[in-house]
Write a protein that holds these residues in place. Structure first.
Motif, PDB file in Angstrom:
ATOM      1  N   UNK A   1     -10.903 -13.954  -1.086  1.00  0.00           N
ATOM      2  CA  UNK A   1     -11.064 -12.726  -0.550  1.00  0.00           C
ATOM      3  C   UNK A   1      -9.650 -11.998  -0.077  1.00  0.00           C
ATOM      4  N   UNK A   2      -9.312 -11.060  -0.986  1.00  0.00           N
ATOM      5  CA  UNK A   2      -8.167 -10.444  -0.398  1.00  0.00           C
ATOM      6  C   UNK A   2      -8.527  -9.412   0.864  1.00  0.00           C
ATOM      7  N   UNK A   3      -8.091  -9.607   1.787  1.00  0.00           N
ATOM      8  CA  UNK A   3      -8.421  -8.689   3.241  1.00  0.00           C
ATOM      9  C   UNK A   3      -7.474  -7.861   3.794  1.00  0.00           C
ATOM     10  N   UNK A   4      -6.134  -7.846   3.345  1.00  0.00           N
ATOM     11  CA  UNK A   4      -5.335  -6.939   3.556  1.00  0.00           C
ATOM     12  C   UNK A   4      -4.224  -6.742   2.537  1.00  0.00           C
ATOM     13  N   UNK A   5      -3.497  -5.505   2.571  1.00  0.00           N
ATOM     14  CA  UNK A   5      -2.452  -5.666   1.932  1.00  0.00           C
ATOM     15  C   UNK A   5      -2.758  -4.653   0.210  1.00  0.00           C
ATOM     16  N   UNK A   6      -1.666  -4.537  -0.428  1.00  0.00           N
ATOM     17  CA  UNK A   6      -1.962  -3.869  -1.795  1.00  0.00           C
ATOM     18  C   UNK A   6      -3.076  -4.446  -2.728  1.00  0.00           C
ATOM     19  N   UNK A   7      -3.265  -5.846  -2.477  1.00  0.00           N
ATOM     20  CA  UNK A   7      -4.146  -6.541  -3.500  1.00  0.00           C
ATOM     21  C   UNK A   7      -5.461  -6.390  -2.981  1.00  0.00           C
ATOM     22  N   UNK A   8      -5.651  -5.952  -1.848  1.00  0.00           N
ATOM     23  CA  UNK A   8      -6.931  -5.715  -1.472  1.00  0.00           C
ATOM     24  C   UNK A   8      -7.560  -4.383  -1.842  1.00  0.00           C
TER      25      UNK A   8
ATOM     26  N   UNK B   1      10.508  -5.643 -14.598  1.00  0.00           N
ATOM     27  CA  UNK B   1       9.363  -5.328 -15.190  1.00  0.00           C
ATOM     28  C   UNK B   1       8.250  -5.116 -14.249  1.00  0.00           C
ATOM     29  N   UNK B   2       8.358  -5.432 -12.955  1.00  0.00           N
ATOM     30  CA  UNK B   2       7.579  -5.134 -11.938  1.00  0.00           C
ATOM     31  C   UNK B   2       7.532  -3.842 -11.143  1.00  0.00           C
ATOM     32  N   UNK B   3       8.722  -3.423 -10.708  1.00  0.00           N
ATOM     33  CA  UNK B   3       8.752  -2.085 -10.062  1.00  0.00           C
ATOM     34  C   UNK B   3      10.257  -1.375 -10.553  1.00  0.00           C
TER      35      UNK B   3
ATOM     36  N   UNK C   1      10.445  -1.316  -1.025  1.00  0.00           N
ATOM     37  CA  UNK C   1      10.763  -0.101  -0.418  1.00  0.00           C
ATOM     38  C   UNK C   1       9.217   0.462  -0.246  1.00  0.00           C
ATOM     39  N   UNK C   2       8.324   0.377  -1.288  1.00  0.00           N
ATOM     40  CA  UNK C   2       7.227   1.607  -1.093  1.00  0.00           C
ATOM     41  C   UNK C   2       6.101   1.071  -0.190  1.00  0.00           C
ATOM     42  N   UNK C   3       5.806  -0.334  -0.554  1.00  0.00           N
ATOM     43  CA  UNK C   3       4.754  -0.836   0.171  1.00  0.00           C
ATOM     44  C   UNK C   3       5.065  -2.247   0.770  1.00  0.00           C
ATOM     45  N   UNK C   4       5.483  -2.544   1.987  1.00  0.00           N
ATOM     46  CA  UNK C   4       5.714  -3.813   2.591  1.00  0.00           C
ATOM     47  C   UNK C   4       4.792  -4.522   3.111  1.00  0.00           C
ATOM     48  N   UNK C   5       3.516  -3.939   3.040  1.00  0.00           N
ATOM     49  CA  UNK C   5       2.311  -4.594   3.830  1.00  0.00           C
ATOM     50  C   UNK C   5       2.086  -6.047   3.285  1.00  0.00           C
ATOM     51  N   UNK C   6       1.857  -6.819   4.053  1.00  0.00           N
ATOM     52  CA  UNK C   6       1.525  -8.210   3.769  1.00  0.00           C
ATOM     53  C   UNK C   6       0.215  -8.466   3.097  1.00  0.00           C
ATOM     54  N   UNK C   7       0.194  -9.205   2.015  1.00  0.00           N
ATOM     55  CA  UNK C   7      -1.007  -9.537   1.299  1.00  0.00           C
ATOM     56  C   UNK C   7      -1.703 -10.606   2.102  1.00  0.00           C
TER      57      UNK C   7
END
Length: 509
Positions: free
Chosen positions: A487-494, A418-420, A460-466
């Protein structure tokens, strides 16, 4: 076939019973652990810091269920007091469970409330059979059992159930909707006789004096978990104590657990006894939406020595003006965890733990859980239908008022499509926090700064660290409110969120 709402009520009831059974059957195992944890208190100063006999809120009683107590007679004042308590419980339960709060709770005014309560209550209220004839009688049973546990007679307890049902329909639900005649009839009409029968069954099971029967006694009369000898508290089966009714004593290990009890999003190494409620409001980027809302109720149960603990967290996630999701809230995946201290010295501690997030979210027909997973911090909690296992290590070191804590863990998420769209997701979690206990009497503030990172290795699409940073402050020892900003400072959440405002309230034991 059951409708979605009926399945939801069945899942809630089943989940509550499973939780009670799980906590109670752990009692003998945890007592063995507690006994094994006791070091030689005569050997060294280090051992004295590690554990002291009496390092619990209350000493375990020989019989946690029944003890000889001389009761004072109850009068009208006590009856009104208990009526006020249960009325508050009903408000709290409604605020927690209702999914469409803006429509069913806050969409009101004095004029609307007056119009509702002056109308004749309607029989066809639009609720399902399970809600009207199972859920409402169940709460009628609980209100009857509460009055009985507080020492009131059968007749006055039955009247109390009628009063509570009337208060709910006219002074809680009536604020937004017209009162329901079927609820006014079924809640006490079925709930009171059911409560009487269950009370007798519970007493008989207690008299059998064996573990299985004792578990059944608590299931048939849940008030045994929260009221003992007319005192309101909560049973801690891990330590064999009844909390909140005695003095708040602090031993060496308990004192350190309180000092280290400030991280919000990872597990502190020393188990801490507490009941906690928290609320988060996430301000989103304008192109994504207005707000996410997260709130939960959490219970932590430490062993007598404080070296082992169980905990459970029951969360909700909500959205406000987010594309693709209807405004409101959804019950999410309950997290059950346990942790054990592996080693402890004068200034350090290391623990290992395991969390399991079970798929208790009973629906996502409005797209709410799918939306809040964009805030990736709590993926195991909000992925609909997913089951997650999270082993972790947690450690701390301290010197005087200063302390540092850190944690490393991994998430194994199954049935997560249900996520990706993938059945399995894997994530690394790493966190750290620094805090200082400010020596100010009475309010006892702790100022802290928390850092949290999450790498979704299976994406596989976005492994950037949140990455998230969270400064905050906490007050008090036994009664402990806290405030923080994340505060989200990096990654998809930011990319989708600006800032998260956090408030919580803890009762420690």
């Amino acid at each position: 076939m059951f409708t979605t709402d009926e399945r939801g009520w069945r899942l809630r009831a089943a989940g509550a019973h499973l939780l009670i059974i799980f906590l109670l059957i752990m009692t003998p195992f945890c007592k063995v652990l507690a006994n094994k944890e006791l070091p030689d208190t005569k050997s060294s100063a280090e051992n004295v810091d590690s554990y002291q006999v009496g390092d619990v809120v209350l000493q375990p009683e020989p019989n946690i269920v029944d003890s000889p107590v001389k009761y004072k007679p109850l009068g009208f004042k006590e009856y009104i007091y208990d009526t006020g308590i249960w009325y508050g419980v009903q408000w709290g339960a409604r605020m927690y469970w209702v999914r469409d709060k803006s429509l069913k709770i806050f969409n009101t005014s004095f004029t609307k409330w007056w119009d509702n309560i002056t109308e004749k209550p309607k029989w066809d209220d639009g609720d399902t059979f399970v809600v009207n004839w199972v859920a409402h009688p169940f709460f009628g049973m609980l209100s009857y059992q509460f009055y009985r546990a507080r020492g009131h007679s059968r007749w006055s307890s039955a009247l109390g159930s009628v009063i509570q049902s009337t208060l709910f329909e006219y002074a809680i639900e009536g604020l937004a909707v017209q009162p329901s005649l079927v609820d006014l009839v079924a809640t006490p009409g079925i709930g009171v006789p059911l409560g009487m029968v269950m009370e007798e069954i519970s007493e008989w099971l207690i008299d059998q004096d064996n573990t299985v029967a004792t578990v059944g006694a608590y299931i048939t009369n849940p008030m045994r978990l929260f009221v003992k000898d007319r005192q309101i508290g909560i049973i801690n089966p891990v330590a064999g104590t009844f909390e909140f009714t005695g003095p708040f004593t602090i031993g060496a290990t308990k004192d350190r657990a309180l000092d280290l009890g400030y991280p919000l999003y990872f597990e502190s190494p020393l188990p801490l006894g507490r009941v906690m409620a928290d609320l988060e409001v996430v301000d989103l980027n304008n192109n994504f939406g207005d707000q996410f809302f997260f709130y939960s109720i959490r219970l932590d149960l430490p062993s007598e020595s404080g070296f082992f603990g169980l905990y459970i967290d029951a969360p909700y996630g909500g959205v406000n003006n987010v594309e693709g999701a209807r405004n409101g809230y959804e019950f999410a995946n309950i997290t059950i965890g346990a942790k054990q201290v592996l080693m402890k010295s004068t200034n350090t501690v290391l623990s290992a733990g395991l969390e399991v997030a079970v798929p208790t979210a009973f629906t996502d027909g409005q797209g709410r859980l799918g939306a809040v997973t964009a805030y990736r911090r709590d993926l195991p909690t909000y992925i609909y239908k997913a089951f997650t296992a999270t082993p972790y290590l947690s450690g701390a070191l301290w010197k005087g008022a200063f302390s540092l804590q850190a944690s490393l863990g991994t998430d194994y998420m199954f049935n997560a499509k249900e996520f990706q769209g993938d059945d399995f997701e894997f994530r690394f979690n790493y966190s750290a926090a620094a805090g200082v206990n400010v020596p100010i009497a009475i309010i006892s503030p702790t100022v802290y700064f928390e850092f949290d990172g999450y790498t979704l290795a299976s994406d596989d699409n976005d492994r950037d660290t949140d990455l998230f940073i969270t400064p905050g402050i906490r007050f008090g020892k036994r009664i402990s409110p806290g405030f923080a900003v994340q505060v989200p400072v990096a990654g998809p959440t930011s990319d989708i969120a600006e800032v998260d405002f956090i408030m919580d309230f803890q009762l420690r034991f």
